[in-house]
Design a protein around this motif. Structure first.
Motif, mmCIF file in Angstrom:
data_model
loop_
_atom_site.group_PDB
_atom_site.id
_atom_site.type_symbol
_atom_site.label_atom_id
_atom_site.label_comp_id
_atom_site.label_asym_id
_atom_site.label_seq_id
_atom_site.Cartn_x
_atom_site.Cartn_y
_atom_site.Cartn_z
ATOM 1 N N PHE A 1 -0.830 1.007 -5.452
ATOM 2 C CA PHE A 1 0.273 0.351 -4.756
ATOM 3 C C PHE A 1 1.599 0.991 -5.118
ATOM 4 O O PHE A 1 1.734 1.618 -6.169
ATOM 5 N N HIS B 1 -8.007 2.207 -10.903
ATOM 6 C CA HIS B 1 -8.731 3.449 -10.622
ATOM 7 C C HIS B 1 -10.185 3.337 -11.095
ATOM 8 O O HIS B 1 -10.509 2.465 -11.890
ATOM 9 N N HIS C 1 -4.952 -10.152 -8.731
ATOM 10 C CA HIS C 1 -5.663 -9.571 -7.590
ATOM 11 C C HIS C 1 -7.038 -9.041 -8.039
ATOM 12 O O HIS C 1 -8.058 -9.288 -7.386
ATOM 13 N N MET D 1 -10.699 -9.278 -6.117
ATOM 14 C CA MET D 1 -11.657 -8.169 -6.119
ATOM 15 C C MET D 1 -12.918 -8.505 -6.914
ATOM 16 O O MET D 1 -13.878 -7.741 -6.909
ATOM 17 N N PRO E 1 0.829 -1.216 0.000
ATOM 18 C CA PRO E 1 0.000 0.000 0.000
ATOM 19 C C PRO E 1 0.865 1.269 0.000
ATOM 20 O O PRO E 1 2.015 1.217 0.451
ATOM 21 N N ALA F 1 -12.634 3.918 -1.746
ATOM 22 C CA ALA F 1 -12.812 2.488 -2.048
ATOM 23 C C ALA F 1 -12.759 2.248 -3.555
ATOM 24 O O ALA F 1 -12.695 1.112 -4.003
ATOM 25 N N ASN F 2 -12.793 3.331 -4.327
ATOM 26 C CA ASN F 2 -12.861 3.172 -5.784
ATOM 27 C C ASN F 2 -11.509 3.301 -6.476
ATOM 28 O O ASN F 2 -11.431 3.353 -7.710
ATOM 29 N N HIS F 3 -10.480 3.428 -5.681
ATOM 30 C CA HIS F 3 -9.107 3.440 -6.222
ATOM 31 C C HIS F 3 -8.286 2.527 -5.330
ATOM 32 O O HIS F 3 -8.427 2.564 -4.110
ATOM 33 N N ARG F 4 -7.446 1.740 -5.953
ATOM 34 C CA ARG F 4 -6.594 0.855 -5.146
ATOM 35 C C ARG F 4 -5.201 0.935 -5.741
ATOM 36 O O ARG F 4 -4.938 0.353 -6.791
ATOM 37 N N GLY G 1 -1.853 0.869 -10.169
ATOM 38 C CA GLY G 1 -3.118 0.787 -9.447
ATOM 39 C C GLY G 1 -4.309 0.578 -10.343
ATOM 40 O O GLY G 1 -4.210 0.588 -11.573
#
Ligand SMILES: CC(C)(COP(=O)(O)OP(=O)(O)OC[C@H]1O[C@@H](n2cnc3c(N)ncnc32)[C@H](O)[C@@H]1OP(=O)(O)O)[C@@H](O)C(=O)NCCC(=O)NCCS
Length: 194
Positions: free
Chosen positions: A73, A90, A126, A131, A24, A68-71, A88
């Protein structure tokens, strides 16, 4: 796969690859992100154009971390534990189960060594297996050959061409839209596993 050894368990590690891992983002990463995004070579084909201050970058990271709508790294090389860039998903739409990927290998000496491909393969696994996303897409400036090759090597296919979409280096450039569907990704996994 060369798994991280037990003595290195103190690292924050989210997705474990062979030569690299994804973790993260943290506020301490702001310096690296700001350095990368302002580098003329790195930002050449990126969406951002203006100079990015540390404050702006910190605000961006804060938004990413709180959404929560972007992840997104940080990509870290296992050797020397060196942060080299970011990747990431998006604009995640949890109803349509879609997202858009973005990548920046900010350390130019790390280009063309297969790191983006390795990180993208971890990220896609992932996205599809954890997800439960269904479709991942990206838009790439057509001149950005490295990025297009990287997506295609990971299974994305070209879906369209947005003609003269963006103004860069004194001219309007085309953008290529690429996407990968979960079913096609699963098929690729079956093929590569023999
Ligand atoms: C685009 C980018 C992510 C590629 O990362 P990378 O780690 O250098 O890519 P990889 O080493 O995994 O290479 C992926 C493919 O591109 C090819 N490639 C790498 N650099 C290349 C170049 N300059 N020209 C043509 N092909 C290139 C590789 O040979 C490889 O192809 P292959 O699958 O046939 O072997 C990286 O250059 C980058 O972050 N650039 C700046 C930011 C950016 O443009 N991001 C993408 C925005 S859409």
């Amino acid at each position: 796969m060369n798994k991280i050894n037990v003595s290195k368990r103190s690292r924050v590690l989210f997705l474990d690859g062979d030569r690299l891992y994804l973790r993260p983002i943290e506020m301490e990463d702001v310096h690296n992100f700001q350095r990368w995004i302002n580098d003329p070579e790195v930002r050449r084909y990126l969406v951002t154009r203006g100079p990015i201050s540390k404050l702006q970058e910190a605000e961006f990271l804060r938004q990413m971390m709180g959404s929560a709508n972007h992840r997104i790294f940080v990509i870290v090389l296992k050797e020397a534990d060196r942060a080299i860039g970011t990747m990431g998903i998006h604009n995640i739409n949890w109803i349509d189960r879609t997202g858009t990927t973005g990548t920046m290998i900010g350390e130019v000496d790390c280009w063309n060594k297969g790191y983006a491909k390795e990180a993208k393969k971890l990220l896609l696994r992932h996205a599809f297996m954890e997800m439960n996303l269904r479709r991942i897409e990206t838009a790439v400036i057509a001149e950005n050959k490295a990025s297009i090759k990287c997506q295609e090597a990971c299974g994305y296919v070209r879906e369209g061409l947005l003609r003269k979409k963006v103004f860069r280096t004194g001219k309007y450039l085309d953008e290529v839209v690429l996407a990968i569907m979960r079913d096609d990704w699963l098929e690729l996994q079956r093929e590569t596993q023999g």
